[in-house]
Design an enzyme around this catalytic site. Structure first.
Site, PDB file in Angstrom:
ATOM      1  N   SER A  50      12.833  -7.185  44.113  1.00 40.60           N
ATOM      2  CA  SER A  50      13.547  -8.459  44.136  1.00 40.60           C
ATOM      3  C   SER A  50      15.039  -8.182  44.079  1.00 40.60           C
ATOM      4  O   SER A  50      15.464  -7.093  43.662  1.00 40.60           O
ATOM      5  CB  SER A  50      13.127  -9.303  42.926  1.00 40.60           C
ATOM      6  OG  SER A  50      14.017 -10.393  42.713  1.00 40.60           O
ATOM      7  N   TYR A  56      11.696  -9.757  33.622  1.00 38.57           N
ATOM      8  CA  TYR A  56      11.330  -9.752  35.042  1.00 38.57           C
ATOM      9  C   TYR A  56      12.272  -8.851  35.834  1.00 38.57           C
ATOM     10  O   TYR A  56      11.833  -8.010  36.629  1.00 38.57           O
ATOM     11  CB  TYR A  56      11.377 -11.168  35.596  1.00 38.57           C
ATOM     12  CG  TYR A  56      11.158 -11.236  37.093  1.00 38.57           C
ATOM     13  CD1 TYR A  56       9.882 -11.089  37.631  1.00 38.57           C
ATOM     14  CD2 TYR A  56      12.231 -11.437  37.968  1.00 38.57           C
ATOM     15  CE1 TYR A  56       9.685 -11.140  39.009  1.00 38.57           C
ATOM     16  CE2 TYR A  56      12.040 -11.493  39.338  1.00 38.57           C
ATOM     17  CZ  TYR A  56      10.767 -11.344  39.850  1.00 38.57           C
ATOM     18  OH  TYR A  56      10.571 -11.392  41.218  1.00 38.57           O
TER      19      TYR A  56
END
Length: 252
Positions: free
Chosen positions: A132, A145
């Site tokens: 990401s 995350y």
């Protein structure tokens, strides 16, 4: 040629399954939600005439992750896509520990296991790990995350370099998308404040990156811009901006 895709029941994983089926590949689809997998498998088999094997797998369970690899060995997939993952948004002190531990098991441990096992057993091909733009710099309110995705990016790039030095015909690539229209927001308790790329578009860009043998795949302008900014901007400057941006996404 077989392609294994984890997290294939929704989002980017589901759209990548459609892309590879359209390209004439056979598929091994893994996720927890078996009914969704079976529906997708039937759709792709009927539409493209490909063979689809569905494997209900809870990636938080190491034994099931190892069993998935073992089940794939006779089919010798040439492409492995570690797409399963999720995030939780909020203050680190507020997010339930069990949610974060499950996140670590899914986003890190399962990816690590499958990358290692397939790097050892694949005769040739590509392992694509989904990271990401949250991997480019520390992200307050997405602390755990972002850390998991930084791990995935670092691991993928280092292992790919090692495999090249060893002369093995296996490549490890990493996909670093920005906002994508998936179920991520519902799980993370967040909402995007900037336009999100469609999962279909992201999937096709990922497939193109694999076929073009790119090591780092940045789908769209936002990931490219964020990658450059992260390299030239100190974390002390980035984090306050990240904090304000993520706080604006929080639903509560």
């Amino acid at each position: 040629m077989y392609v294994l895709i984890t997290g294939a029941s929704s989002g980017i994983g589901r759209e990548m399954a459609r892309c590879f089926a359209e390209c004439g590949c056979d598929l091994i689809l893994a996720a927890r939600r078996l009914e969704r997998l079976q529906e997708l498998g039937a759709e792709l088999a009927d539409t493209y005439g490909c063979h689809v094997l569905t494997k209900q797998t809870d990636l938080t369970d190491e034994h099931q992750v190892r069993a998935l690899h073992a089940a794939c060995l006779p089919l010798d997939p040439e492409i492995v896509v570690n797409c399963a993952g999720f995030g939780k948004m909020g203050y680190f002190s507020d997010i339930a520990l069990e949610d974060e531990l499950d996140m670590l098991k899914t986003n890190v441990t399962a990816v690590h296991i499958l990358t290692k096992l397939f790097a050892q057993t694949m005769s040739e091909g590509t392992i694509l790990n989904v990271s990401s733009i949250a991997s480019f710099a520390p992200v307050p309110l997405l602390a755990a995350y972002g850390a998991t995705k930084a791990y995935v990016q670092s691991l993928s790039r280092a292992v790919n370099y090692e495999l090249k030095k060893q002369g093995k015909p296996v490549q490890v690539a990493v996909l670093c998308p920005g906002p994508v229209s998936t179920e991520f927001n519902d799980v993370a308790d967040a909402t995007f404040r900037i336009p999100a790329m469609s999962a279909k578009t992201c999937a096709w860009l990922a497939v193109d990156g694999i076929l073009s043998h790119r090591k780092v795949i940045l789908p769209g302008l936002i990931p490219h811009a964020m990658n450059v900014l992260a390299k030239i901007t100190p974390a002390s400057v980035v984090m306050p901006v990240e904090f304000l941006g993520e706080k604006a996404k929080m639903k509560k």
